[in-house]
Design a protein around this motif. Structure first.
Motif, short mmCIF file in Angstrom:
data_model
loop_
_atom_site.label_atom_id
_atom_site.label_comp_id
_atom_site.label_asym_id
_atom_site.label_seq_id
_atom_site.Cartn_x
_atom_site.Cartn_y
_atom_site.Cartn_z
N ASP A 44 0.81 -1.22 0.00
CA ASP A 44 0.00 0.00 0.00
C ASP A 44 0.84 1.27 0.00
OD1 ASP A 44 0.97 -0.34 2.57
OD2 ASP A 44 -0.87 0.34 3.55
N VAL A 45 2.08 1.17 -0.44
CA VAL A 45 2.93 2.36 -0.52
C VAL A 45 2.35 3.36 -1.52
CG1 VAL A 45 4.46 1.46 -2.32
CG2 VAL A 45 5.32 3.17 -0.72
N ARG A 46 2.45 4.63 -1.19
CA ARG A 46 1.98 5.69 -2.07
C ARG A 46 3.18 6.48 -2.55
NH1 ARG A 46 -3.45 7.89 1.15
NH2 ARG A 46 -4.55 5.89 1.07
N VAL A 47 3.34 6.58 -3.85
CA VAL A 47 4.51 7.24 -4.43
C VAL A 47 4.06 8.50 -5.17
CG1 VAL A 47 6.41 7.02 -6.07
CG2 VAL A 47 5.77 5.07 -4.63
N VAL A 102 -0.17 6.32 -7.02
CA VAL A 102 0.85 7.04 -7.77
C VAL A 102 0.25 8.38 -8.19
CG1 VAL A 102 2.30 7.11 -9.83
CG2 VAL A 102 1.90 4.93 -8.68
N ASP A 103 0.94 9.45 -7.86
CA ASP A 103 0.43 10.78 -8.21
C ASP A 103 1.60 11.72 -8.46
OD1 ASP A 103 -1.46 12.70 -8.78
OD2 ASP A 103 -2.55 12.46 -6.89
N PHE A 104 1.27 12.92 -8.94
CA PHE A 104 2.29 13.89 -9.30
C PHE A 104 1.90 15.26 -8.73
CE2 PHE A 104 2.47 10.49 -12.32
CZ PHE A 104 3.83 10.30 -12.52
N ALA A 105 2.92 16.04 -8.38
CA ALA A 105 2.68 17.37 -7.83
C ALA A 105 3.80 18.30 -8.25
CB ALA A 105 2.60 17.30 -6.30
N ARG A 106 3.46 19.59 -8.39
CA ARG A 106 4.48 20.57 -8.72
C ARG A 106 5.09 21.13 -7.44
NH1 ARG A 106 4.51 26.68 -10.76
NH2 ARG A 106 6.67 26.73 -11.44
N GLY A 107 6.41 21.15 -7.40
CA GLY A 107 7.08 21.70 -6.23
C GLY A 107 8.56 21.44 -6.26
N GLY A 108 9.22 21.88 -5.19
CA GLY A 108 10.65 21.70 -5.06
C GLY A 108 11.00 21.14 -3.70
N PHE A 109 12.01 21.75 -3.05
CA PHE A 109 12.50 21.21 -1.79
C PHE A 109 11.51 21.37 -0.64
CE2 PHE A 109 16.55 22.36 -4.02
CZ PHE A 109 16.94 21.05 -4.26
N GLU A 110 10.44 22.11 -0.85
CA GLU A 110 9.39 22.17 0.18
C GLU A 110 8.53 20.91 0.18
OE1 GLU A 110 7.25 23.67 -3.48
OE2 GLU A 110 9.29 23.56 -2.71
N VAL A 111 8.68 20.08 -0.84
CA VAL A 111 8.04 18.76 -0.97
C VAL A 111 6.53 18.80 -0.72
CG1 VAL A 111 8.30 16.31 -0.45
CG2 VAL A 111 10.22 17.85 -0.04
N PRO A 112 5.78 19.45 -1.60
CA PRO A 112 4.32 19.43 -1.45
C PRO A 112 3.77 18.06 -1.81
CG PRO A 112 4.92 20.41 -3.54
CD PRO A 112 6.22 20.14 -2.82
N LEU A 113 2.62 17.73 -1.23
CA LEU A 113 1.95 16.48 -1.54
C LEU A 113 0.54 16.77 -2.05
CD1 LEU A 113 2.97 14.27 1.54
CD2 LEU A 113 4.00 14.30 -0.74
N PRO A 114 0.00 15.89 -2.88
CA PRO A 114 -1.37 16.11 -3.39
C PRO A 114 -2.37 16.21 -2.25
CG PRO A 114 -0.25 14.39 -4.63
CD PRO A 114 0.61 14.69 -3.46
N ALA A 115 -3.37 17.05 -2.45
CA ALA A 115 -4.38 17.27 -1.40
C ALA A 115 -5.09 15.98 -1.01
CB ALA A 115 -5.39 18.31 -1.88
N GLY A 116 -5.19 15.04 -1.94
CA GLY A 116 -5.88 13.80 -1.66
C GLY A 116 -5.23 12.94 -0.60
N LEU A 117 -3.99 13.21 -0.27
CA LEU A 117 -3.31 12.44 0.78
C LEU A 117 -3.61 12.97 2.17
CD1 LEU A 117 0.22 11.80 -0.81
CD2 LEU A 117 -1.78 10.31 -0.78
N GLY A 118 -4.25 14.13 2.25
CA GLY A 118 -4.59 14.70 3.55
C GLY A 118 -3.66 15.83 3.93
N ALA A 119 -4.19 16.78 4.66
CA ALA A 119 -3.43 17.97 5.02
C ALA A 119 -2.23 17.66 5.91
CB ALA A 119 -4.35 18.98 5.72
N ASP A 120 -2.32 16.57 6.67
CA ASP A 120 -1.25 16.25 7.62
C ASP A 120 -0.25 15.24 7.06
OD1 ASP A 120 -2.40 17.92 9.53
OD2 ASP A 120 -3.70 16.31 10.27
N ALA A 121 -0.41 14.85 5.79
CA ALA A 121 0.47 13.81 5.23
C ALA A 121 1.90 14.31 5.13
CB ALA A 121 -0.05 13.38 3.86
N ARG A 122 2.83 13.43 5.46
CA ARG A 122 4.25 13.73 5.34
C ARG A 122 4.95 12.53 4.70
NH1 ARG A 122 6.74 17.83 8.17
NH2 ARG A 122 5.35 19.17 9.39
#
Length: 276
Positions: free
Chosen positions: A71-74, A96-116
């Motif tokens: 169940d790993v999410r990449v 598997v999903d994609f997001a725009r960003g850099g060293f701040e490492v944003p994650l897609p909203a679908g993973l939840g606001a607290d996802a790290r």
């Protein structure tokens, strides 16, 4: 009105990539960080940071890590919006999903606001930065990691035959703390292990000069390789295993064992190579 989107931290890199280019580091993540992934509560998130012009390494990472944790999410994170859009047709959220960003490492909203992310792999990214920018980049990524998480940052050649990477964690003081340097070599046709010098991570590549620890280590590695030359008739694997064993016997802090050495892989405690 929603707040304006933050500008991604970093600059667009050349983006060169090839299928299977990152197989060596992927294999190491499954081995060295497999316990971390398996013990994670909930589905662990792994990021391929700065994956480049093609999303192939994101898909390969997801495929390889599913053998460790189904169940790993990449998430592939890229600063170039065109590269992100190139990946979106291949997305399969939340796996598997994609997001725009850099060293701040944003994650897609679908993973939840607290996802790290539990693991961030950043390959062939910092190579194109100045050395003074390495530690701040490490710190910014480490600040985004889930507790106990790892930043795996390194460099490889175009075909993935030579690679080197650092395992960076958050120290007790909250600072980015490198733990190990790993080198990984294609043993067939290898002349000297120090050829990996041209693919050292940015934190070390300019330190391969007399007086620096990494230069001393690579010299010791080459001498151990030369001493093991009589084993060449039994194959390059046996010769490299003997080389790594000899390096350890000489007092160097080699932290892995024969199962990894046979792959042309060797990890050292960071203290052995840390810049002076």
């Amino acid at each position: 009105m929603p707040p304006p989107a933050r500008r991604p931290v970093g600059t667009v890199t050349r983006g060169t990539t090839n299928p299977n280019r990152l197989r060596r580091v992927d294999r190491w993540i499954g081995y060295a960080l497999g316990g971390l992934l398996r013990s994670a509560a909930g589905s662990p998130v792994v990021v391929d940071l700065g994956y480049g012009a093609s999303p192939v390494t994101v898909l390969e990472l997801a495929d390889r890590l599913r053998g460790v944790r189904e169940d790993v999410r990449v998430v592939g994170v890229e600063i170039d919006p065109e590269r992100v859009e190139r990946g979106r047709p291949l997305a399969d959220p939340p796996w598997v999903d994609f997001a725009r960003g850099g060293f701040e490492v944003p994650l897609p909203a679908g993973l939840g606001a607290d996802a790290r992310p539990l693991v961030v792999r950043a390959f062939n990214v910092l190579r194109q930065y100045d050395e003074v920018e390495v530690w701040p980049a490490w710190q910014r990524v480490v600040d985004r990691l889930a507790p106990g998480g790892s930043l795996v940052e390194g460099t490889c050649d175009e075909l993935g035959r030579l690679a080197a990477w650092v395992d960076v964690r958050r120290g007790e003081d909250g600072l980015a703390t490198p733990r190990t340097l790993t080198i990984s070599l294609r043993l067939a046709g290898l002349e000297t292990p120090s050829v990996v010098a041209e693919r050292l991570p940015k934190a070390l590549i300019h330190r391969n000069v007399p007086g620096e620890r990494v230069h001393t280590v690579l010299g010791a590695l080459d001498r151990a390789w030369e001493r093991a030359a009589p084993l060449a008739s039994f194959g390059a694997r046996q010769r490299f295993v003997a080389t790594a064993r000899s390096l350890r016997e000489d007092g160097w802090p080699v932290v892995d064992g024969p199962a990894r050495w046979r792959l042309g892989e060797l990890s050292l405690d960071w203290a052995a190579v840390a810049p002076s």
